[in-house]
Design a protein around this motif. Structure first.
Motif, PDB file in Angstrom:
ATOM      1  N   THR A  46       0.831  -1.204   0.000  1.00  0.00           N
ATOM      2  CA  THR A  46       0.000   0.000   0.000  1.00  0.00           C
ATOM      3  C   THR A  46       0.862   1.249   0.000  1.00  0.00           C
ATOM      4  OG1 THR A  46      -1.672  -1.244   1.218  1.00  0.00           O
ATOM      5  CG2 THR A  46      -1.934   1.137   1.148  1.00  0.00           C
ATOM      6  N   ARG A  55      -0.734  10.996  -2.417  1.00  0.00           N
ATOM      7  CA  ARG A  55      -1.718  10.903  -1.336  1.00  0.00           C
ATOM      8  C   ARG A  55      -3.080  11.467  -1.727  1.00  0.00           C
ATOM      9  NH1 ARG A  55       0.628   9.633   3.449  1.00  0.00           N
ATOM     10  NH2 ARG A  55      -1.038  10.516   4.678  1.00  0.00           N
ATOM     11  N   ARG A  70      -8.819  15.373  -3.279  1.00  0.00           N
ATOM     12  CA  ARG A  70      -9.287  14.605  -2.129  1.00  0.00           C
ATOM     13  C   ARG A  70      -8.234  13.540  -1.820  1.00  0.00           C
ATOM     14  NH1 ARG A  70     -13.754   9.994  -3.669  1.00  0.00           N
ATOM     15  NH2 ARG A  70     -12.342   8.802  -4.982  1.00  0.00           N
ATOM     16  N   GLU A  71      -8.252  13.107  -0.590  1.00  0.00           N
ATOM     17  CA  GLU A  71      -7.347  12.039  -0.183  1.00  0.00           C
ATOM     18  C   GLU A  71      -7.750  10.759  -0.912  1.00  0.00           C
ATOM     19  OE1 GLU A  71      -5.694  11.025   4.071  1.00  0.00           O
ATOM     20  OE2 GLU A  71      -7.736  10.250   3.861  1.00  0.00           O
ATOM     21  N   ARG A  72      -6.770  10.054  -1.440  1.00  0.00           N
ATOM     22  CA  ARG A  72      -7.051   8.792  -2.118  1.00  0.00           C
ATOM     23  C   ARG A  72      -7.525   7.761  -1.098  1.00  0.00           C
ATOM     24  NH1 ARG A  72      -2.345   6.557  -4.249  1.00  0.00           N
ATOM     25  NH2 ARG A  72      -3.668   5.147  -5.419  1.00  0.00           N
ATOM     26  N   PRO A  73      -8.489   6.915  -1.451  1.00  0.00           N
ATOM     27  CA  PRO A  73      -8.981   5.897  -0.524  1.00  0.00           C
ATOM     28  C   PRO A  73      -7.877   4.980  -0.007  1.00  0.00           C
ATOM     29  CG  PRO A  73     -10.493   6.111  -2.366  1.00  0.00           C
ATOM     30  CD  PRO A  73      -9.294   6.962  -2.683  1.00  0.00           C
ATOM     31  N   VAL A  74      -6.860   4.716  -0.809  1.00  0.00           N
ATOM     32  CA  VAL A  74      -5.770   3.848  -0.385  1.00  0.00           C
ATOM     33  C   VAL A  74      -5.018   4.435   0.813  1.00  0.00           C
ATOM     34  CG1 VAL A  74      -3.957   4.721  -1.937  1.00  0.00           C
ATOM     35  CG2 VAL A  74      -3.960   2.321  -1.267  1.00  0.00           C
ATOM     36  N   ARG A  76      -6.406   6.119   3.338  1.00  0.00           N
ATOM     37  CA  ARG A  76      -7.201   5.740   4.522  1.00  0.00           C
ATOM     38  C   ARG A  76      -7.024   4.262   4.842  1.00  0.00           C
ATOM     39  NH1 ARG A  76     -11.913   9.301   2.471  1.00  0.00           N
ATOM     40  NH2 ARG A  76     -11.520   7.903   0.787  1.00  0.00           N
ATOM     41  N   GLN A  77      -6.985   3.434   3.805  1.00  0.00           N
ATOM     42  CA  GLN A  77      -6.762   2.004   4.013  1.00  0.00           C
ATOM     43  C   GLN A  77      -5.402   1.765   4.672  1.00  0.00           C
ATOM     44  OE1 GLN A  77      -7.195   0.443   0.073  1.00  0.00           O
ATOM     45  NE2 GLN A  77      -9.419   0.639   0.090  1.00  0.00           N
ATOM     46  N   GLN A  80      -5.551   2.780   8.404  1.00  0.00           N
ATOM     47  CA  GLN A  80      -6.280   1.794   9.204  1.00  0.00           C
ATOM     48  C   GLN A  80      -5.465   0.518   9.366  1.00  0.00           C
ATOM     49  OE1 GLN A  80      -9.221   2.261  10.930  1.00  0.00           O
ATOM     50  NE2 GLN A  80      -8.593   0.341  11.837  1.00  0.00           N
TER      51      GLN A  80
END
Length: 111
Positions: A46, A55, A70-74, A76-77, A80
């Motif tokens: 990731t 990012r 916007r922040e890329r979903p990756v 946030r992944q 987490q």
């Protein structure tokens, strides 16, 4: 160039660090060690994607709307997964006997 981390190599590395754990605790810890190894590989993959693609990305709700960053979903992944990885490592450290503290175990904490 850094060596590529595999699930097997990471599992073996963590197992070696925790080798002084009593057998009954190791039985409990083995699942956590395996999951930590998986998480470490996922985190590396990731993070490589984030380094390559950044990012943030331009995003628009529709063709008519103005795109915005916007922040890329990756990302946030990754955040987490990193939190989960740290939680697993903490659980492993918490079930280690006191005498195992220091040395390799301390190095694991500083990762």
């Amino acid at each position: 160039m850094a060596r590529k981390i595999t699930e097997k190599s990471e599992f073996n590395r963590l197992k070696k660090i925790l080798e002084n754990m009593p057998p009954n605790r190791y039985t409990v810890a083995e699942g956590l060690i395996r999951e930590a190894a998986r998480m470490r590989v996922l985190l590396d993959q990731t993070y490589a994607d984030i380094e390559k693609n950044g990012r943030v990305e331009m995003f628009s709700q529709s063709e008519k709307a103005e795109p915005y960053e916007r922040e890329r979903p990756v990302v946030r992944q990754y955040m987490q997964a990193n939190k989960n990885y740290q939680s697993i490592i903490k659980q492993l450290i918490d079930i280690c006997p006191e005498r195992a503290a220091g040395g390799k175990l301390e190095a694991l904490l500083k990762e």
